[in-house]
Design an enzyme around this catalytic site. Structure first.
Site, PDB file in Angstrom:
ATOM      1  N   SER A  10       0.898  -1.377  -0.445  1.00  0.00           N
ATOM      2  CA  SER A  10       0.221   0.078  -0.011  1.00  0.00           C
ATOM      3  C   SER A  10       1.394   1.571  -0.140  1.00  0.00           C
ATOM      4  O   SER A  10       1.721   1.164   0.758  1.00  0.00           O
ATOM      5  CB  SER A  10      -0.668  -0.261   1.054  1.00  0.00           C
ATOM      6  OG  SER A  10      -1.452   1.213   1.662  1.00  0.00           O
ATOM      7  N   ASP A  71      -7.005  -5.253   2.400  1.00  0.00           N
ATOM      8  CA  ASP A  71      -8.683  -4.939   1.647  1.00  0.00           C
ATOM      9  C   ASP A  71      -9.155  -4.896   2.485  1.00  0.00           C
ATOM     10  O   ASP A  71      -9.923  -6.005   3.198  1.00  0.00           O
ATOM     11  CB  ASP A  71      -9.076  -6.595   0.313  1.00  0.00           C
ATOM     12  CG  ASP A  71      -9.203  -5.763  -0.643  1.00  0.00           C
ATOM     13  OD1 ASP A  71      -8.330  -3.995  -1.081  1.00  0.00           O
ATOM     14  OD2 ASP A  71     -10.103  -5.588  -1.835  1.00  0.00           O
TER      15      ASP A  71
END
Length: 199
Positions: A10, A71
């Protein structure tokens, strides 16, 4: 003792802060995938867990390091779980919290049922081909407010209202949010699993 390096799949600074804060006491140094010029992974799947696995494998394959991917998204009951896996891109590309929130409010303004929950799944891999990833998840229940409140958090937090606290997620101090949020719950499980299986 040298710290264990762990690449996070990320580039979201809010997420990196939260995860780094919790894993640092375990002697784990959290590095964003951008530090290795890892391109964004495709997320072609319909479930959070499959997309998290794809992102973790992608980051690990590019860096040869253990990797962690989460997620997460917001699921609204009246919208059959949408925006769900599309939460970050709900308002279109390029990603924009403002557009995402505006679209959600527009869709819900005539809805009486605005119950929603944040969901997060986290995948941790020793290496890109790890056949036994550590997988944990967490859920945080609330409802969607039509007017934003609070300066903290990110994403949908100013609109995610918690009736039992009479506050939005964006009004909570970070310490409190980290304890009770979907990601906080998943990370607490992750810390336990790392202690048992890694450290």
């Amino acid at each position: 003792m040298q710290k264990q390096k762990l690449v996070i799949a990320s580039n979201n600074s809010g997420k990196l802060r939260e995860i780094g804060h919790l894993l640092e006491p375990l002697g784990i140094e959290v590095l964003p995938q951008s530090a290795f010029n890892v391109p964004e992974a495709d997320e072609p799947y319909q479930t959070f867990v499959e997309n998290a696995l794809a992102k973790a494998r992608h980051a690990s394959a590019h860096t040869n390091l253990p990797s962690l991917a989460d997620d997460s998204g917001i699921c609204v009951d009246a919208l059959k779980g949408k925006p769900g896996i599309l939460s970050a891109r709900y308002g279109g590309e390029p990603r924009s919290d403002e557009r995402n929130n505006q679209k959600l409010i527009d869709v819900l303004k005539n809805q009486s049922d605005r119950r929603a929950h944040y969901y997060c799944v986290i995948v941790l891999l020793h290496h890109a081909q790890d056949p036994q990833p550590i997988i944990v998840d967490g859920t945080w229940y609330g409802e969607i407010a039509l007017t934003p409140r609070g300066e903290g958090g990110f994403g949908y937090d100013p609109y995610f209202f918690l009736p039992d606290l009479d506050k939005t997620a964006a009004e909570l101090p970070m310490e409190q949010k980290n304890r009770i949020s979907h990601r906080g719950k998943a990370l607490a499980q992750l810390v336990e699993r790392i202690r048992e299986e890694w450290v």
